[in-house]
Structures are given as structure tokens and as C-alpha cells.
Write a protein that holds these residues in place. Structure first.
Motif, PDB file in Angstrom:
ATOM      1  N   THR A 146       0.838  -1.212   0.000  1.00  0.00           N
ATOM      2  CA  THR A 146       0.000   0.000   0.000  1.00  0.00           C
ATOM      3  C   THR A 146       0.868   1.255   0.000  1.00  0.00           C
ATOM      4  O   THR A 146       0.427   2.313  -0.454  1.00  0.00           O
ATOM      5  N   TYR A 147       2.102   1.146   0.504  1.00  0.00           N
ATOM      6  CA  TYR A 147       3.007   2.296   0.531  1.00  0.00           C
ATOM      7  C   TYR A 147       3.462   2.707  -0.870  1.00  0.00           C
ATOM      8  O   TYR A 147       4.027   3.777  -1.047  1.00  0.00           O
ATOM      9  N   HIS A 148       3.238   1.850  -1.847  1.00  0.00           N
ATOM     10  CA  HIS A 148       3.626   2.150  -3.229  1.00  0.00           C
ATOM     11  C   HIS A 148       2.408   2.427  -4.102  1.00  0.00           C
ATOM     12  O   HIS A 148       2.538   2.535  -5.324  1.00  0.00           O
ATOM     13  N   ALA A 149       1.251   2.535  -3.468  1.00  0.00           N
ATOM     14  CA  ALA A 149       0.016   2.763  -4.227  1.00  0.00           C
ATOM     15  C   ALA A 149      -0.006   4.168  -4.822  1.00  0.00           C
ATOM     16  O   ALA A 149       0.581   5.111  -4.283  1.00  0.00           O
ATOM     17  N   GLY A 150      -0.728   4.293  -5.931  1.00  0.00           N
ATOM     18  CA  GLY A 150      -0.800   5.586  -6.606  1.00  0.00           C
ATOM     19  C   GLY A 150      -2.044   6.388  -6.272  1.00  0.00           C
ATOM     20  O   GLY A 150      -2.180   7.536  -6.698  1.00  0.00           O
ATOM     21  N   PRO A 188      -1.671   2.865   5.907  1.00  0.00           N
ATOM     22  CA  PRO A 188      -2.562   3.417   4.878  1.00  0.00           C
ATOM     23  C   PRO A 188      -3.934   2.755   4.863  1.00  0.00           C
ATOM     24  O   PRO A 188      -4.965   3.431   4.828  1.00  0.00           O
ATOM     25  N   SER A 189      -3.963   1.412   4.911  1.00  0.00           N
ATOM     26  CA  SER A 189      -5.248   0.705   4.898  1.00  0.00           C
ATOM     27  C   SER A 189      -6.075   1.021   6.133  1.00  0.00           C
ATOM     28  O   SER A 189      -7.268   1.325   6.042  1.00  0.00           O
ATOM     29  N   CYS A 190      -5.444   0.929   7.307  1.00  0.00           N
ATOM     30  CA  CYS A 190      -6.185   1.132   8.553  1.00  0.00           C
ATOM     31  C   CYS A 190      -6.682   2.564   8.690  1.00  0.00           C
ATOM     32  O   CYS A 190      -7.680   2.821   9.355  1.00  0.00           O
ATOM     33  N   SER A 191      -5.983   3.510   8.064  1.00  0.00           N
ATOM     34  CA  SER A 191      -6.402   4.911   8.121  1.00  0.00           C
ATOM     35  C   SER A 191      -7.578   5.195   7.205  1.00  0.00           C
ATOM     36  O   SER A 191      -8.493   5.946   7.559  1.00  0.00           O
ATOM     37  N   GLN A 216       1.302  12.156   1.573  1.00  0.00           N
ATOM     38  CA  GLN A 216       1.242  12.002   0.120  1.00  0.00           C
ATOM     39  C   GLN A 216       0.287  10.883  -0.298  1.00  0.00           C
ATOM     40  O   GLN A 216      -0.383  10.977  -1.327  1.00  0.00           O
ATOM     41  N   LEU A 217       0.213   9.836   0.523  1.00  0.00           N
ATOM     42  CA  LEU A 217      -0.691   8.728   0.223  1.00  0.00           C
ATOM     43  C   LEU A 217      -2.148   9.059   0.523  1.00  0.00           C
ATOM     44  O   LEU A 217      -3.056   8.376   0.061  1.00  0.00           O
ATOM     45  N   GLY A 218      -2.348  10.112   1.320  1.00  0.00           N
ATOM     46  CA  GLY A 218      -3.704  10.487   1.703  1.00  0.00           C
ATOM     47  C   GLY A 218      -4.175   9.866   2.991  1.00  0.00           C
ATOM     48  O   GLY A 218      -5.362   9.940   3.339  1.00  0.00           O
ATOM     49  N   SER A 219      -3.245   9.255   3.748  1.00  0.00           N
ATOM     50  CA  SER A 219      -3.611   8.596   5.007  1.00  0.00           C
ATOM     51  C   SER A 219      -3.934   9.592   6.106  1.00  0.00           C
ATOM     52  O   SER A 219      -4.604   9.253   7.080  1.00  0.00           O
TER      53      SER A 219
END
Length: 232
Positions: A146-150, A188-191, A216-219
Motif C-alpha cells: 500500500t506504501y507504493h500505491a498511486g 494506509p489501509s487502517c487509516s 502524500q498517500l492520503g492517510s
């Protein structure tokens, strides 16, 4: 994050590798947390000495560290991870206290773990642990990709896919091993997720401070970043 876990009726077992702090650990304790995650034997020993009694060592067992693991199992409720039968076999030969274990599942990160469709490897691990002091706790993953998701949508897709993999495995083996659970946990997922389906336990860690990558990921938003490091 604690409130999100409660609202979904799942276990909150935060990962302490981000802060590695006795004081920050107390903040979690005051929130009602009694179960934690760590990523090394030394970190487990550090927090066990600080009074934590229920710890998951969320990194596949290194057989060269079995002496240290055995010392911990005599003091606390410890869970370890296996992704190959040799780890389970080595532990059965040295274990003196009851210890829980999860089978680490690779849901796409490809750093470690058993592929969810690799039934042969799963069965080998279970057979190697049979008749020992090892107790099968369930299936666990860390969806680090998930840390490499766009996008947020990609993070949520990874989250849903990972939970589905764990859920299918849990239901497949639940009749043989009553009480097993599914455990996942990346920040990222849990957020971002609001649907945790059949997940039983969440283990995020970075969220305790958040950082610019999470922004940057939006978390998180900028105001939620709780620490800064000055690097001359």
C-alpha cells in the motif's frame, strides 16, 4: 485508531516499531491497549521488561534467535510467525513454554510469507507444529505494498484483496482449528478503510506520528503529523 477498532469489533494490536518508546507505550496503555506488535526479539524483550505481557513478534522466526524467543515465552504470552515448516520444526525442538504462532501470508508485498494458494506449505507448517507447545492462532499479513500505491482507491483495493485472502484461509481451516483469527495492519489501509469485513485484528504502527509519505498517500492531513526530525 483505537476507536475505529472498537467500532468494528476487532482487536487493536498496534505495532510499536515506529515509536519504540516506553512513554508512548504508556499512552496506548491508558487508551486500553494490552496487546502489542513488535518486529524483533530485542524489541519484544524491551517492551516485556516494561511490563507488556501479550506481544506478537511480527517477523518470520529467525532460527538463530530461538534461545531469546524461548526466554520470552517463559515470561509473557508470545506469538511468533512462520512462513516455512523448518521454523516450526526448530521451535518444537527447543520450546519449553506454550507459544502461539501465525502463518504469515504474502498478499502481494512479496517480502516474506506463504502465497495464499500454497496449501502444501501451509499444511507442512501445521504438521510440523502438531503435538508440541505451539498453538495455531491464525493467518497474518502485512500489506506493505500500500506504501507504493498511486491513489486512495488502489490502497483500498489492496486492503480488500488482502482481507479476502485471509478470510478465505480462516474459514477453510476454522473447523480444524477453532478460534483462529485473521490479522492485518498497515497504516494506509487502517487509516482509509471503513470496511473491515472478516478481519479480526488490526496492527498499524506508523499512524502514531504519521509522516510526509502518509500525507502524500492520503492517510492523514498535515496537522496530524506529530513529529519532525532535524537532520543536519
Amino acid at each position: 485508531m483505537s476507536g475505529k477498532a472498537r467500532s468494528h469489533g476487532i482487536i487493536f494490536r498496534p505495532h510499536f516499531k515506529t515509536h519504540q518508546s516506553i512513554e508512548v507505550g504508556h499512552w496506548f496503555y491508558e487508551e486500553g491497549v494490552r496487546q502489542i506488535t513488535v518486529s524483533s526479539v530485542n524489541m519484544a524483550r524491551f517492551f516485556a521488561d516494561a511490563g507488556w505481557k501479550d506481544i506478537t513478534l511480527a517477523f518470520p522466526v529467525n532460527v538463530r534467535e530461538l534461545a531469546g524467543i524461548s526466554q520470552l515465552t517463559a515470561k509473557i504470552r508470545l506469538n511468533v510467525l512462520f512462513d516455512m515448516a523448518e521454523q516450526a520444526k526448530a521451535m518444537t525442538e527447543t520450546l519449553t513454554s506454550e507459544t502461539g504462532f501465525f502463518i504469515k501470508i504474502d498478499t502481494g508485498y512479496h517480502r516474506s510469507g506463504v502465497h495464499p494458494a500454497n496449501e502444501e506449505s501451509i499444511e507442512k507448517i501445521l504438521r510440523a507444529s502438531t503435538g508440541s507447545s505451539l498453538t495455531f492462532r491464525g493467518f497474518l499479513t502485512h500489506a506493505g505494498h500500500t506504501y507504493h500505491a498511486g491513489s486512495k482507491q488502489e490502497i483500498l483495493h489492496i486492503h480488500e484483496q488482502s482481507i479476502q485472502n485471509l478470510s478465505e484461509l480462516k474459514h477453510k481451516y476454522a473447523s480444524r482449528y477453532q478460534g483462529i483469527i485473521s490479522s492485518a495492519g498497515d497504516t494506509p489501509s487502517c487509516s482509509l478503510a471503513t470496511d473491515f469485513n472478516d478481519l479480526d485484528e488490526m496492527r498499524p504502527g506508523n499512524f502514531v506520528f504519521y509522516d510526509l509519505m502518509q500525507l502524500q498517500l492520503g492517510s492523514c492531513n498535515f496537522e496530524q503529523i506529530a513529529a519532525a526530525v532535524i537532520c543536519p
